[in-house]
Write an enzyme that holds these catalytic residues in place. Structure first.
Site, mmCIF file in Angstrom:
data_model
loop_
_atom_site.group_PDB
_atom_site.id
_atom_site.type_symbol
_atom_site.label_atom_id
_atom_site.label_comp_id
_atom_site.label_asym_id
_atom_site.label_seq_id
_atom_site.Cartn_x
_atom_site.Cartn_y
_atom_site.Cartn_z
ATOM 1 C CE LYS A 293 -4.470 1.598 2.093
ATOM 2 N NZ LYS A 293 -5.301 1.248 3.086
ATOM 3 C CD GLU A 379 -19.488 -2.535 9.175
ATOM 4 O OE1 GLU A 379 -18.777 -1.567 8.818
ATOM 5 O OE2 GLU A 379 -19.547 -3.665 8.892
ATOM 6 N NE ARG A 407 -20.858 -3.272 6.027
ATOM 7 C CZ ARG A 407 -20.332 -3.725 4.891
ATOM 8 N NH1 ARG A 407 -20.724 -2.966 3.861
ATOM 9 N NH2 ARG A 407 -19.632 -4.685 4.686
#
Length: 649
Positions: A293, A379, A407
């Site tokens: 990344k 979640e 969610r």
């Protein structure tokens, strides 16, 4: 390493200038793709230094995206990007590089995949873990229609921790449809990944001896003459046993996928070779790609969390972010106040779904490492876990963005509210969120929370009131309670040293006037005050009410306003359908009070796209000027709706 190579010098993008469509890549040799990758990286670093955006994720997938478009034929072949944080390179290669100066600006290029932008964008997602389900749906549709295109899902190792991704893996492995999953493994989502799956992938990344041995044994077994079913079964058992000896689990193969990798995600020839191998697989295949990344830009490589999403311009040479001068964000006030409360109450446990930084909990984790739980992108699990923590006498604080809390709706209803579990919700990014746009707007949570039994819901007018609401939530023991706050800088009001509780359901009258009352919540209280001041200078006085409790309402104040015949304007940065305005109308209907003059000013029944928060507020008419016109035109016998005058009915 700032990527100032010969190919990457500013303005010198010879190869990239010739790419206007993915088919243009086919003109290049594999060797030419490496300098093209360098040009794309420099393009991203330069453009995002002005516009901001998701830099680190896209720097990490430059070679991967080039290889995909080189090996496949978009849009006939379907590329489904999970989340969209990693789709900038895809946009560049599909004819949108000249629009990057407008990235994340109103009416400009979206920061995520957008179907109306390009035929190459076949799936939109602002939330993670959806790509595999979408890929399965497209593969099923393809086969039912008798077509033969490829379906490719690109998902990160962070998104793979989401429960929905596992549901899809299970189904795909069962159905054996031809599709490819590219696992972009950079050991990060927004924050460092957590959990058993992360540890499993780490083991695969490090155990290259297993991979070499596995390939050698498979090649050896293929050479054994097929002299009977019994021998073939024995050979297959031998291969399976060897897999378990070399590495425990072999998760993906046991789920029905052909596993290829891990592959160096910055080695273009290796990537292209792996995708060509995948094309020869009958059934689902997973290509495990290892990327870095922030690749190619040292500030982003060294701190990929900070550079995941940069909202401010930065200096390319130093990586210095040019921060705007101003007050801290509400998120910072929340994080500091939670530390203060936790120092006095050992029952407090902070829970986050992979957002410790975004939710302001990094310092909390330093102070209380055992009381900070990052569950990853999960979640639903977080909500139910909080319910159980509360039942065991703890004080869980579920710190979550409004858009991500959606969610966990089922778990909030059944596991928290039905059990009346004493869970505290810290709902960040409530209201408009600016450049992240329609997939991240926090405008729906009032509507989907206030109708659930046992829920208490509040929102402060400023940072000082937020602190008192946090104290109120901590002292409340009768069930779930939530406080929501916006993604903006605080007002800079003085902070009380001593925190106190606020009486549940009590509103606050900030200004006394005649004839019209503006009932506002959250940042709209400031807008109401500004409108009232403009009206005062013109000789018109109005009442301003801080409706800090969205549930329960202040029944006494509402009845008092009705008794005095006030025209009421309900002003909220939330979905007009189902939020505070709806609650007020329902209250008066329930009490048999008709003939009242009530105007609603909220977010209309459509998705609001990206831009600045100021632009979004102007777009839907949530400004002081719009409120002033509303009052003036009501008093002159007209009605005003989002900038348009209409005759009274």
């Amino acid at each position: 390493m700032l990527l100032l190579t010969k190919q990457g010098k500013r303005g010198n993008r010879v190869l990239l200038s010739q790419i206007n469509d993915p088919s243009d890549l086919k003109k290049y040799s594999v060797e030419q793709l490496t300098p093209l990758a360098a040009e794309i990286r420099q393009f991203l670093i330069e453009k995002l230094s002005v516009t901001g955006g998701h830099l680190a994720p896209n720097l990490g997938v430059v070679e991967l995206t080039i290889a995909l478009h080189y090996c496949y034929n978009s849009p006939q072949d379907k590329f489904i990007f999970d989340v969209g944080h990693q789709a900038y390179v895809h946009k560049i290669l599909t004819g949108r590089k000249d629009q990057f100066d407008t990235l994340r600006k109103q009416n400009g290029l979206c920061g995520f995949v957008k179907r109306c932008e390009s035929e190459h964008d076949v799936w939109e997602a602002g939330h993670s873990s959806t790509s595999l389900s979408a890929a399965m749906g497209m593969a099923l549709a393809r086969d039912l229609k008798g077509e033969n295109n490829k379906v490719v899902a690109i998902i990160g190792d962070g998104a793979l921790t989401g429960g929905m991704a596992f549901e899809a893996l299970n189904h795909i492995g069962h159905e054996k449809k031809n599709l490819m999953v590219v696992l972009n493994d950079n050991e990060m989502s927004i924050a460092p990944n957590v959990g058993a799956l992360h540890n499993y992938l780490t083991k695969i990344r490090s155990d290259r001896n297993y991979l070499r041995a596995k390939d050698e044994v498979e090649q050896l077994l293929k050479k054994i003459p097929a002299i009977g079913g019994k021998l073939a079964k024995t050979a297959e058992k031998l291969k399976d046993s060897l897999k378990y000896l070399m590495v425990s689990g072999v998760l993906f193969e046991e789920l029905g996928f052909k596993y290829l990798g891990p592959v160096d995600g910055h080695d273009l020839p290796g990537l292209i070779d792996s995708f060509n191998q995948a094309n020869n697989v009958n059934g689902p295949v997973l290509v495990h790609v290892l990327t870095t990344k922030g690749k190619g830009y040292s500030p982003a490589e060294e701190d990929s969390f900070k550079w995941h999403g940069i909202t401010q311009p930065y200096k390319i040479e130093s990586g210095q972010v040019l921060k705007a001068v101003g007050n801290p964000m509400y998120t910072e006030v929340f994080g500091q106040t939670l530390i203060e409360l936790a120092e006095k109450d050992e029952r407090i446990i902070a829970v986050t779904p992979a957002m410790p930084g975004g939710s302001g909990l990094v310092k909390f984790a330093e102070y209380f490492p055992d009381r900070m739980i990052d569950v990853g992108i999960a979640e639903q699990h977080a909500a139910t876990m909080c319910a159980a923590l509360a039942m065991e006498g703890m004080k869980p604080v579920f710190a979550v963005y409004s858009t991500f809390m959606q969610r966990a709706y089922d778990q909030i209803v059944h596991d928290i509210c039905r059990h009346n579990a004493n869970v505290m919700f810290a709902i960040d990014r409530a209201g408009f969120v600016g450049a992240d746009g329609e997939t991240h707007q926090g405008v729906f949570d009032i509507a989907f929370l206030r109708h659930i039994p046992n829920m208490v819901l509040m929102m402060p007018k400023d940072e000082n009131e937020l602190r008192h609401m946090m104290k109120t939530a901590l002292d409340y023991n009768d069930g779930p309670i939530a406080y929501r706050y916006p993604r903006i800088n605080v007002l800079g009001v003085p902070l009380d040293e001593e925190l106190h509780t606020i009486r549940i359901g009590s509103w606050e009258k900030l200004r006394e006037g005649e004839g019209t009352t503006i009932i506002a919540v959250g940042p709209m209280v400031q807008v109401a005050e500004e409108a009232a001041e403009i009206l005062r200078r013109d000789g018109t006085s109005v009442t301003v009410v801080n409706a800090r409790f969205l549930k329960p309402l202040d029944n006494h104040m509402l009845l008092d306003l009705a008794q005095h015949g006030h025209h009421m304007i309900v002003l909220e940065e939330a979905s007009q359908a189902g939020s505070l305005g709806s609650a007020v109308l329902e209250f008066f209907a329930e009490h048999g009070l008709s003939g009242l003059d009530i105007s609603l000013m909220g977010v209309p029944d459509r998705f609001i796209e990206h831009g600045s928060i100021k632009e979004q507020l102007q777009e839907v008419g949530l400004t002081a000027e719009a409120v002033v016109r509303k009052v003036q035109e009501y008093r002159s016998g007209q009605q005003y709706t989002y900038g348009k005058k209409v005759k009274p009915s």
